[in-house]
Scaffold this motif. Sequence first.
Motif, PDB file in Angstrom:
ATOM      1  N   UNK A  36       0.647  -0.957   0.072  1.00 57.11           N
ATOM      2  CA  UNK A  36       0.070   0.008   0.154  1.00 57.11           C
ATOM      3  C   UNK A  36       1.022   1.468  -0.118  1.00 57.11           C
ATOM      4  N   UNK A  37       1.705   0.997   1.106  1.00 54.45           N
ATOM      5  CA  UNK A  37       2.713   2.329   1.024  1.00 54.45           C
ATOM      6  C   UNK A  37       3.583   2.452  -0.564  1.00 54.45           C
ATOM      7  N   UNK A  38       3.751   1.782  -1.701  1.00 57.01           N
ATOM      8  CA  UNK A  38       4.535   1.953  -2.534  1.00 57.01           C
ATOM      9  C   UNK A  38       3.471   2.557  -3.423  1.00 57.01           C
ATOM     10  N   UNK A  39       2.115   1.629  -3.401  1.00 58.09           N
ATOM     11  CA  UNK A  39       1.077   1.664  -4.723  1.00 58.09           C
ATOM     12  C   UNK A  39       0.910   3.863  -3.322  1.00 58.09           C
ATOM     13  N   UNK A  40       0.945   3.935  -2.649  1.00 59.42           N
ATOM     14  CA  UNK A  40       0.400   5.438  -2.543  1.00 59.42           C
ATOM     15  C   UNK A  40       1.594   6.674  -2.892  1.00 59.42           C
ATOM     16  N   UNK A  41       2.679   5.907  -3.152  1.00 58.38           N
ATOM     17  CA  UNK A  41       4.076   6.787  -3.280  1.00 58.38           C
ATOM     18  C   UNK A  41       4.063   7.259  -4.959  1.00 58.38           C
ATOM     19  N   UNK A  42       3.510   5.960  -5.297  1.00 53.89           N
ATOM     20  CA  UNK A  42       3.638   5.938  -6.885  1.00 53.89           C
ATOM     21  C   UNK A  42       2.161   6.785  -7.666  1.00 53.89           C
ATOM     22  N   UNK A  43       1.010   7.370  -6.969  1.00 54.46           N
ATOM     23  CA  UNK A  43       0.277   7.568  -6.513  1.00 54.46           C
ATOM     24  C   UNK A  43       0.611   9.499  -6.573  1.00 54.46           C
ATOM     25  N   UNK A  44       1.302   8.918  -5.249  1.00 54.78           N
ATOM     26  CA  UNK A  44       1.443  11.285  -5.394  1.00 54.78           C
ATOM     27  C   UNK A  44       3.052  11.514  -6.432  1.00 54.78           C
ATOM     28  N   UNK A  45       3.151  10.238  -6.588  1.00 56.39           N
ATOM     29  CA  UNK A  45       4.429  10.801  -8.084  1.00 56.39           C
ATOM     30  C   UNK A  45       3.522  11.070  -9.521  1.00 56.39           C
ATOM     31  N   UNK A  46       2.876  10.824  -9.886  1.00 50.96           N
ATOM     32  CA  UNK A  46       2.029  11.485 -10.422  1.00 50.96           C
ATOM     33  C   UNK A  46       1.082  12.396 -10.396  1.00 50.96           C
ATOM     34  N   UNK A  47       1.143  12.835  -8.811  1.00 49.98           N
ATOM     35  CA  UNK A  47       0.646  14.560  -9.117  1.00 49.98           C
ATOM     36  C   UNK A  47       1.293  15.337  -9.264  1.00 49.98           C
ATOM     37  N   UNK A  48       0.732  16.857  -9.003  1.00 53.07           N
ATOM     38  CA  UNK A  48       1.509  17.664  -9.409  1.00 53.07           C
ATOM     39  C   UNK A  48       1.850  18.950  -7.944  1.00 53.07           C
ATOM     40  N   UNK A  49       2.518  19.756  -7.939  1.00 58.04           N
ATOM     41  CA  UNK A  49       2.709  21.049  -7.240  1.00 58.04           C
ATOM     42  C   UNK A  49       3.333  20.230  -5.271  1.00 58.04           C
ATOM     43  N   UNK A  50       2.053  21.879  -4.965  1.00 55.34           N
ATOM     44  CA  UNK A  50       2.948  21.387  -2.670  1.00 55.34           C
ATOM     45  C   UNK A  50       2.505  20.062  -2.438  1.00 55.34           C
ATOM     46  N   UNK A  51       2.641  19.557  -1.450  1.00 57.71           N
ATOM     47  CA  UNK A  51       1.835  18.314  -0.573  1.00 57.71           C
ATOM     48  C   UNK A  51       1.089  18.871   0.497  1.00 57.71           C
ATOM     49  N   UNK A  76      -4.079  16.334  -8.434  1.00 59.91           N
ATOM     50  CA  UNK A  76      -3.534  15.010  -9.454  1.00 59.91           C
ATOM     51  C   UNK A  76      -3.483  14.590  -8.899  1.00 59.91           C
ATOM     52  N   UNK A  77      -3.934  13.489  -7.965  1.00 57.92           N
ATOM     53  CA  UNK A  77      -3.207  12.482  -6.989  1.00 57.92           C
ATOM     54  C   UNK A  77      -4.120  12.077  -6.610  1.00 57.92           C
ATOM     55  N   UNK A  78      -5.171  12.447  -5.601  1.00 57.93           N
ATOM     56  CA  UNK A  78      -6.068  12.713  -4.396  1.00 57.93           C
ATOM     57  C   UNK A  78      -5.522  12.500  -3.125  1.00 57.93           C
ATOM     58  N   UNK A  79      -5.714  12.146  -2.225  1.00 60.74           N
ATOM     59  CA  UNK A  79      -5.849  11.669  -0.506  1.00 60.74           C
ATOM     60  C   UNK A  79      -5.413  10.547  -0.405  1.00 60.74           C
ATOM     61  N   UNK A  80      -4.060  10.349   0.583  1.00 58.90           N
ATOM     62  CA  UNK A  80      -3.597   9.169   1.337  1.00 58.90           C
ATOM     63  C   UNK A  80      -3.951   9.368   2.742  1.00 58.90           C
ATOM     64  N   UNK A  81      -4.275   8.156   3.864  1.00 56.53           N
ATOM     65  CA  UNK A  81      -3.995   8.096   4.837  1.00 56.53           C
ATOM     66  C   UNK A  81      -3.404   6.893   5.123  1.00 56.53           C
ATOM     67  N   UNK A  82      -2.613   7.189   6.201  1.00 61.69           N
ATOM     68  CA  UNK A  82      -1.317   6.375   6.113  1.00 61.69           C
ATOM     69  C   UNK A  82      -1.242   6.209   7.702  1.00 61.69           C
ATOM     70  N   UNK A  83      -1.557   4.961   8.177  1.00 59.16           N
ATOM     71  CA  UNK A  83      -0.911   4.491   9.502  1.00 59.16           C
ATOM     72  C   UNK A  83       0.282   3.724   9.355  1.00 59.16           C
TER      73      UNK A  83
END
Length: 277
Positions: A36-51, A76-83
């Motif tokens: 899940x962490x790897x998938x979230x990282x890939x998703x955020x990498x496809x986004x743009x601008x500040x985090x 461009x990526x969406x939201x991640x909730x990480x435990x």
Amino acid sequence: MPAQNDEDEQKSTSVTTVPLLEPRDGVPEVVTTARGVADAAAMLARGHGPLAVDAERASGYRYSARAYLVQLRRDGAGTVLLDPIPTRDDLAPLAEVINDLEWVLHSADQDLPGLAELGLRPAKLYDTELAGRLAGFPRVGLAAIVAETLGLELRKGHGAADWSTRPLPDSWLNYAALDVEPLVELRDAMASELERQNKTEWAAQEFEHIRLAGPPAPKPDRWRRTSKIHAIKDRRRLAIVRELWTTRDEIAARRDIAPGRILPDSAIIAAAEANPT
């Protein structure tokens, strides 16, 4: 993020607000695995601008400043909730993506130490709470400043909850996702206001100071802040307060429980007043 005068933030503002009741993309599933962490990282990498970044701790319940939930959002990526508890050793792919980005936090000094413990550190920082202070806003809690600048009403209420609870209730997760929902838009609004006031460079210097400051050094003689210690006058009784406070602190740190849940200040003061032999 810690509760920041939730009651005060819900007071009426000078602008008409629209309630922000749920994230526009819904509440995502909490990431609890290495995959899940790897998938979230890939998703955020496809986004743009500040985090947009936030973290929920368990102040009042736990001794440490550990993050028990991390919220991330990028256009461009969406939201991640990480435990971060079960994924603590699996965060390298996420750090590789987000540590090079500008992070937007509200009251960054509260969350950066716990995030740094996880290997998550921003290359650049924008603190929307500090921006509000520099711009002269009378109230700079997240809900208040979002209402003032964006016309959105954030419903508060779970900031002081025990975020070490598992599983986390759905209403808490909705609250957590909403905390990062407007952050980038808020950042842009504050940047425009600071530019109008010719304070952009000043703010950038302050943000960089917070980014590099690290956790605050422990204050000396913290035991002297025991509630109602002013009632204790003589040295022997003060020594009792000190020894009880110190022992409580050691136990609290070892068990990661808030000191007041080990022994309340009132019990320490009562023991000192009794002055047992």
